[in-house]
Each structure stands twice: as C-alpha cells, then as structure tokens.
Design a protein around this motif. Structure first.
Motif: not given
Length: 410
Positions: A96-117
């Motif tokens: 039906n095209g509706a958002f999942a995760q209770g209507g969250s626009e980015f309900g599966r994952q939404a993150f920012v960060g830093i990575e290195s060795g």
C-alpha cells in the motif's frame, strides 16, 4: 546485491586534498507476498476470543523474510585514517506504499558517525548488539521470516523494535572475535535512567563454528522501546499490545499485560556449526519484565501485576544449501512464560519451514510455513491462544500460516 554508487560533488572540490573522497550509495529491497492464516480471532468477549475464520492477505515482506526498504549510505575520507559515515534507511509496506515502523520516515536506521582502525562510533536510531549478534542464529533471519520468530517477536530477533537516541561502538574484529556496546540516552528531565537503555554483545567466528551472546536492558520499555515510533503512545498507552475487546482482537497476548514494567531485560546466546552445505544452530533467550506496577513512569497495569514476568525460549534450526540458488530449512522452538499474577503461565510450541530460490543475484522467490500450539494462561489472564508473529492471534490454541513471496534487491 548490486549497488548504484553516486559520487557526491562538493563546491570547491578542486581545492580539497587528494585523499578527501566522498561517496553516496543508494540501495533498496522490494518484497511482497500472499499469506494465508487459519482461524484468526476478531474480538474478545468475556475473556474468550471469538473466531473470525481463515484469513487471506497480501502483505509486505516485513511479514516474510525481509521488509521493503530504501536507503542512502555515505562515506567521506578524513585525515589521519578517519572516515565519516552515515546511513538513512526508510521502511515501507509495498502492498500500500505506507511508511513502516509506525510512520517513521527513516524508521529502520538513521545514524552518523566516525570509523577508523580503532573501531566505529555512531549516533542516532540504531540496532542494538543483541539484534546484530544473536539474531542471525535464528531461523527467522536465515529462512523462516517473521512468522518464524518467537511469539510476538518477544526477544526482538527480527528487529520489530529499535533504539532511538543511541550511541554505539563497534570494535574492529580481532581474529574471529568482535564486540559491540550501546547506550541510549533517556532524555527525561531530572532522571538520567528514565527511558534509557544499554546493551553489550560479543561474538566469535571460527568459520565452521560461530558463537554469540548479548544483553539488553531498557528502562520504562513501554515508552522507550515498544513506543519508540511516531505512532507510539506515552505512559497512558499500552504500546506492548492489546488485551482485546468486544470489537477488537488481541495483540501480542504473550506479554501485552506487562506494559507497567519498569525495566525490560533480554539475554540471548546462539551457536551454529556448518559442515559442507549444512548448518545447524541453537539459540536461547531470556526476557524479563521487572518492576511490574510502575504506572507512574512506564505504562498501564489493568490486571494489577507486580514483581517480575520471565519468558524463556529455546530454538533449534537447520538449513541446507541444495544448490547455489536453492536453500531450505526447518525449525522448532519452545517458549515458556513463567507464572505471574497467580496463574500458571503459558507454553508455546512452534514448528516452521522455509525455502528460497534465487532467480538471479537480485531476485528471489520463497515460501514459508509455520504451525504454533499454545497452552496455559497468558499475560491477559485468559487461556493462551496461538499467536504467530505478524498475524492476528488465533481464536483457539492452534494456528497455521503459509506464505509465498517475491523479493528484488537493487
């Protein structure tokens, strides 16, 4: 899975050092299928579910092997071996095209960060270590889909719930060892503990043998865990499920009565052994709803529970790769809800099957089947009914569901 990589052009890029490279990847998955369930209930009258008959439905792959989603993943090379990373992933229901995760626009994952060795540090809405480390041993992840999770996905093995406001560290793999740690900031004025969560997990990958264990603890889970989506309610709402009414069926009757728990604690462990084309896995989880009766900061308590409600599950599964394109597996699990509130608790016995065939590297067809049988008294204080994850609970102690899907990755 094939990716389409877009190079992000930044104004003034010619002035940047040669090592400062940026990229953005667009990816996604489309999954939809037909499911058939036997004996779904339509209401609860005088504590007894009323049958609504068999149910044929088209639903998104979230109730199969994989929920439909699209996402954007990006990286930027920084100085001194550092790299900035981000992920935005949106779930939706393809039928039906509706958002999942209770209507969250980015309900599966939404993150920012830093990575290195030295590892990876990310902030945002994320999966906890229990889901990352223990869940892959389950039949639900490997071949059974959502219906093969334990009743109501009580131990969150198929990512029904995620953690907002979380800080997560993933250590680099050393030999076959890896580990993760997460802390979710509660954000409540006057109490750092309220609505917070923490989790630790470790895994070993020895090739033919794999091991994993993790622990998750959430304060005020009705709000911070089960209600962490846009459609989630606050303390006055029951976000765990529904006790049902004369006009509505139950939802998650295994634990719907425990919304007043002050804390949710989850321990899980898994192990698998692979020999040639065959893999067998064993998984155990223990869920504890502690401090029942906290109506002030957690949730409603219509049945007047107090103390602790414990739910234990053990699962055995096996899969076989018959050909590069053909995989099939079987599973059996036993879930025990310990006595609480003066009743004897409930038992759930579940058996499942799944098979998939890859038409190409990006397109797969698959089918799943699950049978569940319940006995005893569940969290609603009524006779336990079968409750296969993703389906309306049965009107009786038994329930059967079958499903066929097509999935396409891009």
């Amino acid at each position: 899975m094939k990716r389409y990589v877009l190079t992000a052009l930044i104004p003034g890029a010619l002035a940047l050092p040669a090592h400062a490279q940026s990229s953005v990847t667009l990816y996604g998955l489309l999954d939809v299928g037909i499911s058939y369930a036997v004996g779904s209930q339509k209401a609860v009258v005088n504590g007894r579910p009323v049958g609504g008959g068999n149910q044929l439905a088209m639903t998104d792959g979230a109730f199969g092997l994989s929920g439909s989603r699209w996402g954007i993943r990006g990286t930027e090379e920084l100085a001194a071996g550092l790299r900035a990373i981000f992920t935005l992933e949106s779930g939706f229901t393809l039928n039906n095209g509706a958002f999942a995760q209770g209507g969250s626009e980015f309900g599966r994952q939404a993150f920012v960060g830093i990575e290195s060795g030295a590892g990876r540090l990310t902030l945002g809405r994320q999966y906890d270590p229990h889901l990352d480390i223990v869940a892959p041993f389950s039949a639900a992840w490997q071949f059974g889909g959502y219906a093969a999770t334990h009743p109501g996905d009580v131990d969150n093995l198929l990512s029904t719930r995620r953690l907002n406001n979380s800080i997560k560290y993933t250590m680099p793999k050393i030999g076959g060892l890896s580990a993760e740690a997460l802390y979710s900031v509660g954000g409540a004025a006057g109490s750092n503990a309220r609505n917070s969560a923490w989790s630790l997990g470790a895994a070993y990958d020895g090739g033919a043998m794999r091991l994993g264990t993790a622990y998750l603890s959430v304060r005020n889970p009705n709000v911070a865990f089960y209600g962490a989506n846009p459609n989630g309610g606050g303390v006055a709402a029951n976000n765990l499920g529904s006790l049902g009414s004369a006009t509505t069926p139950e939802s998650n009757p295994l634990y719907a009565g425990y919304a007043s728990a002050n804390a949710f604690d989850l321990f899980g462990a898994g192990a698998s052994v692979t020999w040639q084309a065959a893999t067998a896995a064993l998984i155990y989880t223990n869920v504890r709803y502690t401090g029942l009766g906290d109506v002030a900061t957690s949730g409603p308590n219509p049945l007047g529970y107090s103390g602790t409600a414990a739910i234990n599950t053990i699962e055995l599964n096996a899969r076989y790769q018959f050909a590069p394109a053909l995989l099939a597996g079987v599973m059996a699990s036993l879930t025990r809800s310990a006595p609480v509130g003066g009743h004897d608790g409930a038992w759930y016995r579940q058996f499942g099957f799944g098979a998939s065939y890859a038409l190409s590297k990006r397109t797969t067809i698959y089918t799943t089947a699950v049978y569940q049988r319940a006995s005893g008294i569940d969290s609603t204080g009524n006779a336990a009914v079968a409750s296969i994850s993703g389906l309306t609970p049965s009107a009786t102690h038994a329930q059967t569901a079958v499903r066929a899907d097509i999935a396409h990755r891009f």
